[in-house]
Write a protein that holds these residues in place. Structure first.
Motif, PDB file in Angstrom:
ATOM      1  N   GLN A  69      -4.224  -0.359  -3.606  1.00  0.00           N
ATOM      2  CA  GLN A  69      -4.056  -1.343  -2.538  1.00  0.00           C
ATOM      3  C   GLN A  69      -2.759  -1.143  -1.750  1.00  0.00           C
ATOM      4  O   GLN A  69      -2.582  -1.727  -0.680  1.00  0.00           O
ATOM      5  CB  GLN A  69      -4.105  -2.769  -3.096  1.00  0.00           C
ATOM      6  CG  GLN A  69      -3.046  -3.101  -4.127  1.00  0.00           C
ATOM      7  CD  GLN A  69      -3.527  -2.916  -5.547  1.00  0.00           C
ATOM      8  OE1 GLN A  69      -4.303  -1.999  -5.819  1.00  0.00           O
ATOM      9  NE2 GLN A  69      -3.080  -3.782  -6.454  1.00  0.00           N
ATOM     10  N   SER A 119      -1.531   2.813   1.646  1.00  0.00           N
ATOM     11  CA  SER A 119      -1.859   2.838   3.074  1.00  0.00           C
ATOM     12  C   SER A 119      -0.613   3.111   3.901  1.00  0.00           C
ATOM     13  O   SER A 119       0.524   3.044   3.412  1.00  0.00           O
ATOM     14  CB  SER A 119      -2.450   1.485   3.493  1.00  0.00           C
ATOM     15  OG  SER A 119      -1.473   0.467   3.339  1.00  0.00           O
ATOM     16  N   HIS A 120      -0.830   3.379   5.174  1.00  0.00           N
ATOM     17  CA  HIS A 120       0.287   3.589   6.098  1.00  0.00           C
ATOM     18  C   HIS A 120       1.177   2.352   6.153  1.00  0.00           C
ATOM     19  O   HIS A 120       2.406   2.447   6.235  1.00  0.00           O
ATOM     20  CB  HIS A 120      -0.259   3.912   7.493  1.00  0.00           C
ATOM     21  CG  HIS A 120       0.797   3.978   8.546  1.00  0.00           C
ATOM     22  ND1 HIS A 120       1.714   4.999   8.622  1.00  0.00           N
ATOM     23  CD2 HIS A 120       1.090   3.126   9.574  1.00  0.00           C
ATOM     24  CE1 HIS A 120       2.522   4.790   9.647  1.00  0.00           C
ATOM     25  NE2 HIS A 120       2.174   3.658  10.243  1.00  0.00           N
ATOM     26  N   LYS A 121       0.573   1.193   6.062  1.00  0.00           N
ATOM     27  CA  LYS A 121       1.317  -0.060   6.184  1.00  0.00           C
ATOM     28  C   LYS A 121       2.146  -0.384   4.948  1.00  0.00           C
ATOM     29  O   LYS A 121       3.244  -0.955   5.063  1.00  0.00           O
ATOM     30  CB  LYS A 121       0.329  -1.207   6.465  1.00  0.00           C
ATOM     31  CG  LYS A 121       0.975  -2.556   6.695  1.00  0.00           C
ATOM     32  CD  LYS A 121      -0.081  -3.597   7.021  1.00  0.00           C
ATOM     33  CE  LYS A 121       0.554  -4.970   7.272  1.00  0.00           C
ATOM     34  NZ  LYS A 121      -0.480  -5.990   7.590  1.00  0.00           N
ATOM     35  N   TYR A 176      -1.234   9.184  -6.442  1.00  0.00           N
ATOM     36  CA  TYR A 176      -2.163   8.141  -6.008  1.00  0.00           C
ATOM     37  C   TYR A 176      -2.930   7.737  -7.256  1.00  0.00           C
ATOM     38  O   TYR A 176      -3.716   8.515  -7.782  1.00  0.00           O
ATOM     39  CB  TYR A 176      -3.071   8.733  -4.928  1.00  0.00           C
ATOM     40  CG  TYR A 176      -4.128   7.825  -4.371  1.00  0.00           C
ATOM     41  CD1 TYR A 176      -3.976   6.438  -4.331  1.00  0.00           C
ATOM     42  CD2 TYR A 176      -5.303   8.362  -3.837  1.00  0.00           C
ATOM     43  CE1 TYR A 176      -4.961   5.625  -3.795  1.00  0.00           C
ATOM     44  CE2 TYR A 176      -6.288   7.560  -3.289  1.00  0.00           C
ATOM     45  CZ  TYR A 176      -6.112   6.192  -3.280  1.00  0.00           C
ATOM     46  OH  TYR A 176      -7.086   5.370  -2.753  1.00  0.00           O
ATOM     47  N   VAL A 236      -8.621   2.294   0.859  1.00  0.00           N
ATOM     48  CA  VAL A 236      -7.908   2.986   1.931  1.00  0.00           C
ATOM     49  C   VAL A 236      -8.522   4.373   2.104  1.00  0.00           C
ATOM     50  O   VAL A 236      -8.761   5.080   1.120  1.00  0.00           O
ATOM     51  CB  VAL A 236      -6.407   3.106   1.600  1.00  0.00           C
ATOM     52  CG1 VAL A 236      -5.670   3.871   2.698  1.00  0.00           C
ATOM     53  CG2 VAL A 236      -5.791   1.725   1.407  1.00  0.00           C
ATOM     54  N   GLU A 281      -5.856   8.897   5.069  1.00  0.00           N
ATOM     55  CA  GLU A 281      -4.661   8.092   5.369  1.00  0.00           C
ATOM     56  C   GLU A 281      -3.660   8.161   4.218  1.00  0.00           C
ATOM     57  O   GLU A 281      -2.447   8.342   4.437  1.00  0.00           O
ATOM     58  CB  GLU A 281      -5.063   6.641   5.638  1.00  0.00           C
ATOM     59  CG  GLU A 281      -3.888   5.723   5.947  1.00  0.00           C
ATOM     60  CD  GLU A 281      -4.321   4.295   6.243  1.00  0.00           C
ATOM     61  OE1 GLU A 281      -3.468   3.385   6.174  1.00  0.00           O
ATOM     62  OE2 GLU A 281      -5.526   4.079   6.553  1.00  0.00           O
ATOM     63  N   THR A 282      -4.163   8.025   2.996  1.00  0.00           N
ATOM     64  CA  THR A 282      -3.282   8.087   1.829  1.00  0.00           C
ATOM     65  C   THR A 282      -2.588   9.435   1.725  1.00  0.00           C
ATOM     66  O   THR A 282      -1.367   9.513   1.513  1.00  0.00           O
ATOM     67  CB  THR A 282      -4.091   7.815   0.547  1.00  0.00           C
ATOM     68  OG1 THR A 282      -4.612   6.488   0.601  1.00  0.00           O
ATOM     69  CG2 THR A 282      -3.231   7.980  -0.691  1.00  0.00           C
ATOM     70  N   GLU A 324       0.164   9.934   4.271  1.00  0.00           N
ATOM     71  CA  GLU A 324       1.394   9.227   3.910  1.00  0.00           C
ATOM     72  C   GLU A 324       2.148   9.961   2.809  1.00  0.00           C
ATOM     73  O   GLU A 324       3.378  10.102   2.866  1.00  0.00           O
ATOM     74  CB  GLU A 324       1.071   7.796   3.470  1.00  0.00           C
ATOM     75  CG  GLU A 324       0.685   6.874   4.596  1.00  0.00           C
ATOM     76  CD  GLU A 324       1.779   6.773   5.647  1.00  0.00           C
ATOM     77  OE1 GLU A 324       2.880   6.286   5.333  1.00  0.00           O
ATOM     78  OE2 GLU A 324       1.522   7.198   6.793  1.00  0.00           O
TER      79      GLU A 324
END
Length: 282
Positions: free
Chosen positions: A82, A85-87, A110, A116, A120-121, A124
């Protein structure tokens, strides 16, 4: 001594797992002593995660490694799905670094797949490697199809390791995943390599074959199971040990060589898979 190479670093094939360490305040002094003893006996790899005790394991590791040179250690931590992510990943990584009291990780994993998008993961993770906050990145609880999907992404082949459950009683990865990783020169990190004795119903420590081989070597059944795990090429085992004596036992397995006949006997007791099996996960 058996070794494994991760991100161009040659490391002892047995490291230190820390799942559940730091959970009980009254045990922390013993746990710190056990980690320090293992480091003084040659261990370099310490595996932890933000999930373990909601950061308590990372705090414990920070206390344990204070007397030692950071450059001589290989620290692994993991990001929850969770937070992958980029955020959110930057916050997770910086929090792990703060708890560990270090300015970089040797390997950031990871922890398992979530919602996600994988691209994207991985983007990052590669970004933080390019920044120098992590020396390398990897994955955990990935099966063959996950690895094949990862390999097709722009930075996918930069993955430095995959960490999965693997032990004498849980050999499912040998059918297709482990050969694929060996073909691609990708190390496997084996968690729960001694299976907690009877995890997954294997009752490993009580099996007559395991007991007989242990008696022949004058070691414990756990040491036989650990020696079996690292008898395979390019595998790093990360057993948890909260007591100093357990740490000594783990080290002895590094130099324990099982004969061809003994390996064959263990294969007969716990056969390799003959078909694809679901990935075992704890």
């Amino acid at each position: 001594m058996k070794t494994v190479t991760i991100n161009h670093q040659v490391l002892p094939a047995i490291g230190i797992g820390t799942w559940h360490l730091g959970d009980q305040p009254q045990q922390q002094a013993k746990e710190i002593a056990a980690i320090r003893l293992r480091i003084e006996m040659g261990a370099q790899v310490i595996d932890t995660a933000e999930m373990y005790g909601n950061g308590r394991s990372e705090h414990l590791v920070a206390q344990a490694i204070k007397p030692y040179s950071r450059q001589k250690l290989f620290l692994i931590s993991k990001v929850l799905p969770q937070n992958a992510s980029h955020k959110r990943m930057a916050h997770s990584l910086k929090a792990s670094l703060q708890r560990l009291q270090t300015d970089y990780l040797d390997l950031y994993l990871y922890h398992w797949r979530g919602h996600v998008p994988l691209a994207e993961t991985i983007s990052e993770l590669q970004h933080f490697q390019d920044q120098g906050l992590i020396r390398a990145w990897g994955v955990s609880n990935f099966d063959l199809s996950d690895m094949q999907e990862l390999w097709q992404l722009p930075h996918g082949p930069n993955v430095a390791a995959n960490e999965d459950l693997y032990n004498l009683g849980s050999r499912g990865i040998e059918y297709s995943l482990l050969p694929w990783q060996q073909q691609h020169h990708l190390p496997m990190i084996a968690y729960s390599p001694v299976s907690n004795g009877d995890q997954l119903g294997a009752h490993l420590t009580q099996h007559p074959t395991v007991l007989q081989i242990a008696q022949q070597h004058q070691v414990s059944p756990y040491q036989i199971m650990l020696a079996w795990t690292i008898s395979h090429p390019n595998i790093l085992a990360i057993p948890k040990a909260s007591q100093p004596q357990h740490m000594k036992d783990n080290l002895a397995a590094l130099n324990l060589n099982l004969s061809t006949a003994e390996l064959a006997a263990l294969d007969q007791a716990y056969p390799a898979p003959q078909h694809k099996e679901p990935l075992d996960i704890l």
